[in-house]
Scaffold this active site. Structure first.
Site, short mmCIF file in Angstrom:
data_model
loop_
_atom_site.label_atom_id
_atom_site.label_comp_id
_atom_site.label_asym_id
_atom_site.label_seq_id
_atom_site.Cartn_x
_atom_site.Cartn_y
_atom_site.Cartn_z
N CYS A 91 39.78 107.61 -69.74
CA CYS A 91 39.42 106.20 -69.92
C CYS A 91 38.88 106.02 -71.32
O CYS A 91 37.80 106.52 -71.64
CB CYS A 91 38.37 105.78 -68.89
SG CYS A 91 37.85 104.06 -69.14
N CYS A 110 34.16 103.64 -65.82
CA CYS A 110 34.38 105.02 -65.38
C CYS A 110 33.20 105.89 -65.80
O CYS A 110 32.92 106.03 -66.99
CB CYS A 110 35.66 105.59 -65.99
SG CYS A 110 37.15 104.72 -65.48
N CYS A 134 41.30 100.69 -69.30
CA CYS A 134 40.74 101.50 -68.20
C CYS A 134 41.89 101.88 -67.26
O CYS A 134 42.71 101.03 -66.90
CB CYS A 134 39.69 100.71 -67.43
SG CYS A 134 39.13 101.57 -65.95
N GLN A 145 39.26 96.08 -49.49
CA GLN A 145 38.91 97.39 -50.05
C GLN A 145 39.72 97.60 -51.33
O GLN A 145 40.94 97.48 -51.31
CB GLN A 145 39.24 98.50 -49.05
CG GLN A 145 38.45 98.43 -47.75
CD GLN A 145 36.98 98.73 -47.91
OE1 GLN A 145 36.53 99.14 -48.98
NE2 GLN A 145 36.21 98.51 -46.86
N TYR A 164 29.81 92.60 -40.41
CA TYR A 164 30.29 92.50 -41.80
C TYR A 164 31.81 92.72 -41.77
O TYR A 164 32.34 93.57 -42.50
CB TYR A 164 29.63 93.53 -42.71
CG TYR A 164 28.11 93.59 -42.63
CD1 TYR A 164 27.33 92.76 -43.44
CD2 TYR A 164 27.46 94.47 -41.78
CE1 TYR A 164 25.94 92.82 -43.39
CE2 TYR A 164 26.07 94.54 -41.71
CZ TYR A 164 25.33 93.72 -42.52
OH TYR A 164 23.96 93.78 -42.47
N GLU A 198 30.82 87.82 -39.91
CA GLU A 198 31.06 87.88 -41.36
C GLU A 198 30.56 86.59 -41.98
O GLU A 198 30.75 85.51 -41.43
CB GLU A 198 32.59 88.04 -41.58
CG GLU A 198 33.12 87.65 -42.93
CD GLU A 198 32.59 88.50 -44.06
OE1 GLU A 198 32.52 89.74 -43.94
OE2 GLU A 198 32.22 87.91 -45.10
N ASP A 244 29.96 97.69 -41.63
CA ASP A 244 30.39 98.02 -43.00
C ASP A 244 29.70 97.06 -43.95
O ASP A 244 30.32 96.15 -44.49
CB ASP A 244 31.93 97.87 -43.05
CG ASP A 244 32.51 98.24 -44.41
OD1 ASP A 244 31.77 98.77 -45.24
OD2 ASP A 244 33.71 97.98 -44.61
N CYS A 265 29.07 102.32 -49.11
CA CYS A 265 29.63 102.77 -50.39
C CYS A 265 28.56 103.13 -51.40
O CYS A 265 28.88 103.54 -52.51
CB CYS A 265 30.59 101.72 -50.96
SG CYS A 265 29.75 100.20 -51.38
C1 LIG Z 1 32.05 96.07 -47.61
S1 LIG Z 1 32.69 94.51 -47.07
C2 LIG Z 1 33.46 95.00 -45.55
C3 LIG Z 1 34.55 94.10 -45.05
C4 LIG Z 1 35.46 94.67 -43.99
N1 LIG Z 1 34.80 95.57 -43.07
C5 LIG Z 1 36.66 95.34 -44.62
O1 LIG Z 1 36.70 96.58 -44.63
O2 LIG Z 1 37.53 94.64 -45.12
C6 LIG Z 1 31.22 93.70 -46.59
C7 LIG Z 1 31.44 92.30 -46.03
O3 LIG Z 1 30.18 91.80 -45.59
C8 LIG Z 1 30.10 90.42 -45.89
N2 LIG Z 1 28.65 90.14 -45.91
C9 LIG Z 1 27.76 90.40 -46.90
N3 LIG Z 1 26.51 90.10 -46.50
C10 LIG Z 1 26.60 89.65 -45.21
C11 LIG Z 1 25.66 89.22 -44.25
N4 LIG Z 1 24.35 89.19 -44.53
N5 LIG Z 1 26.10 88.85 -43.03
C12 LIG Z 1 27.44 88.87 -42.75
N6 LIG Z 1 28.38 89.29 -43.62
C13 LIG Z 1 27.97 89.67 -44.83
C14 LIG Z 1 30.85 90.26 -47.19
O4 LIG Z 1 31.32 88.95 -47.33
C15 LIG Z 1 31.98 91.29 -47.02
O5 LIG Z 1 33.12 90.69 -46.46
#
Ligand SMILES: C[S@@+](CC[C@H](N)C(=O)[O-])C[C@H]1O[C@@H](n2cnc3c(N)ncnc32)[C@H](O)[C@@H]1O
Length: 464
Positions: A77, A88, A205, A298, A327, A351, A394, A421
């Site tokens: 990079c 990176c 990048c 993702q 989420y 969500e 998640d 993550c």
């Molecule tokens: C890491 S992503 C995971 C999405 C899904 N599991 C996927 O793999 O596509 C986290 C998600 O949580 C949502 N989010 C963030 N804060 C939140 C909250 N306090 N309550 C509900 N959803 C939330 C975001 O909009 C996002 O879509």
């Protein structure tokens, strides 16, 4: 706090110790700790101090490598070296060494924050050659129909199908299907310099999938805007310009001024689709989604498929069972759970982003067990009085925290699948589950962000 002089600009010679969380190695010099970027454990380097806020540590970057690690390779990079962008962190380390560094960071965070000693292997994601014009997608998926808009000549699908190379080393380039750029005052697209608001307009990048950045540097964009570039699984590129944020309200330290500034920062910004349709087509386990190009998906081209396979294996729901997907985004995991429960089961997804819920409801409309809701998890969970058998969560980078994990574990589901993550937030959450009487039955970590310090961890918890 250090009462001594500001070290900014100093260039001490230091031996680098273990990696810390955030893309650096830890070193010591004259009684202080240095967080040194661009070096590897064991290397002797000359480091330039880039930030000294007077605390117990300074930030620095390795500007001369005096004794190189055997894991060092020429960086791929050109944008992220000393003084460069933050894209990176480890583009100068072999993929194997990158994974070992990440494993060491996850292990250390779990030890410190979850009080749990365990061994970690960071696994690579499958190698897949994809990019603009390639028909990319998850293993075994079906090919979807065309998107609403016809691709133009530049973006027309080619016939070179996805190539999967079994057992090959993970590619450290061309994995990112979603890119967010900033636009400088002259209308040039770029990325921020590390820990700075300066814009670097060198777009070389290697993370984006091939073709994603074609022509971006040749155009003038709206100063202050952001550009979202998404290359979808049908190989179509979507470019969406997100308008600059509204001018921040008046300065001031009182509560009303702070609240007004926060509201301005979160206010919806106008979006202009510049190329493609703005609706990205994605496939996971043979199912087709059409999602907003600016919404969450993702970023690694193979991540959604891989995580959903692990979730399905660990959830192992019986027909008629109940589950939550917290989420849930557009319901990638909810779909897998509902396939297991069948129409007699119940899968509730929560969500906060309304558009993701709408996109998920459309993609999963043939699964009667699924009910996706737009709400904040912390508010929604406090109102639940019945426990599901399995919960998948998640959360965003900051993790779920006490506010969610306390009511979740009080509901006593038999199994919880947690995905995170950020190793520190993940380890904090693991500690909360353990305190609440759950034990980790499985733990996997994936190198879903090659060359960066990020790593995705998935854990299966069961009630002890
Ligand atoms: C890491 S992503 C995971 C999405 C899904 N599991 C996927 O793999 O596509 C986290 C998600 O949580 C949502 N989010 C963030 N804060 C939140 C909250 N306090 N309550 C509900 N959803 C939330 C975001 O909009 C996002 O879509």
């Amino acid at each position: 706090m250090s009462a001594g002089p500001d070290w900014s600009g100093r260039t001490p010679q230091v031996r680098l110790g273990p990696p810390g969380h955030g893309g650096f190695c830890v070193a010591r010099h004259e009684g202080r700790v240095l967080f040194v970027r661009h070096g590897l454990p064991g290397e002797l380097v000359r480091a330039r101090v880039t930030e000294d806020r007077g605390g117990s540590f300074c930030r620095a970057e390795a500007i001369d490598i005096l004794e190189a690690s055997p894991d060092r390779v020429p960086p791929n990079c050109p944008v992220s070296g000393p003084g460069g962008a933050g894209c990176c962190d480890f583009a100068f380390a072999t993929p194997q060494a990158q994974r070992a560094l990440k494993a060491s960071v996850v292990r250390e965070q779990l030890r410190r924050l979850a009080h749990w000693e365990t061994d970690i292997v960071v696994e690579m994601l499958p190698v897949r050659e994809t990019g603009l014009g390639s028909r990319a997608g998850g293993a075994g998926r079906s090919r979807g129909p065309a998107t609403g808009s016809e691709p133009d000549a530049e973006h027309r699908l080619r016939e070179d199908a996805t190539v999967v190379v079994p057992g090959a080393e993970a590619p450290e380039v061309g994995w990112r299907t979603r890119v967010r750029l900033v636009v400088d005052a002259e209308g040039r697209a770029g990325v921020h310099r590390y820990r700075s608001s300066d814009v670097i307009t060198d777009l070389r990048c290697p993370q984006p999938v091939s073709g994603a950045m074609d022509g971006i540097a040749d155009r003038a964009w709206t100063p202050g805007a952001e550009l979202v570039i998404a290359v979808d699984a049908d190989g179509l590129r979507h470019i969406v310009e997100v308008a600059p944020p509204a001018a921040p309200p008046r300065r001031g330290g009182d509560r009303r001024a702070t609240a007004a500034r926060r509201a301005a920062a979160h206010a919806r910004r106008a979006e202009r689709v510049v190329s493609g349709s703005g609706r990205a087509v994605q496939y996971v386990a043979g199912r087709r989604w059409e999602v907003s190009a600016t919404g969450f998906w993702q970023p690694h081209r193979d991540a959604a498929q891989r995580y959903s396979d692990v979730v399905a294996e660990w959830a192992d729901l019986a027909p008629g069972a109940t589950a939550w997907d917290l989420y849930c985004g557009a319901g990638v995991f909810a779909a897998r759970l509902a396939e297991q429960t069948g129409p007699g089961g119940s899968v509730l997804g929560v969500e906060s982003a309304r558009s993701a819920v709408a996109d998920g409801a459309a993609a999963l409309r043939d699964l009667p067990a699924v009910d996706l809701r737009s709400d904040r998890v912390e508010r929604w969970i406090a109102a639940q009085d019945r426990a599901p058998e399995v919960v998948v969560l998640d959360p965003p980078r900051a993790g779920a925290g006490k506010q969610v994990i306390t009511p979740l574990t009080a509901a006593a589901p038999a199994r919880i699948v947690h995905i995170g993550c950020d190793p520190a937030a993940f380890a904090r959450d693991v500690g909360l589950y353990r305190e609440a009487g759950y034990r980790v039955r499985e733990l996997r970590a994936f190198d879903a962000f090659p060359a960066t310090h990020h790593v995705e961890c998935l854990a299966l918890f069961e009630r002890a």
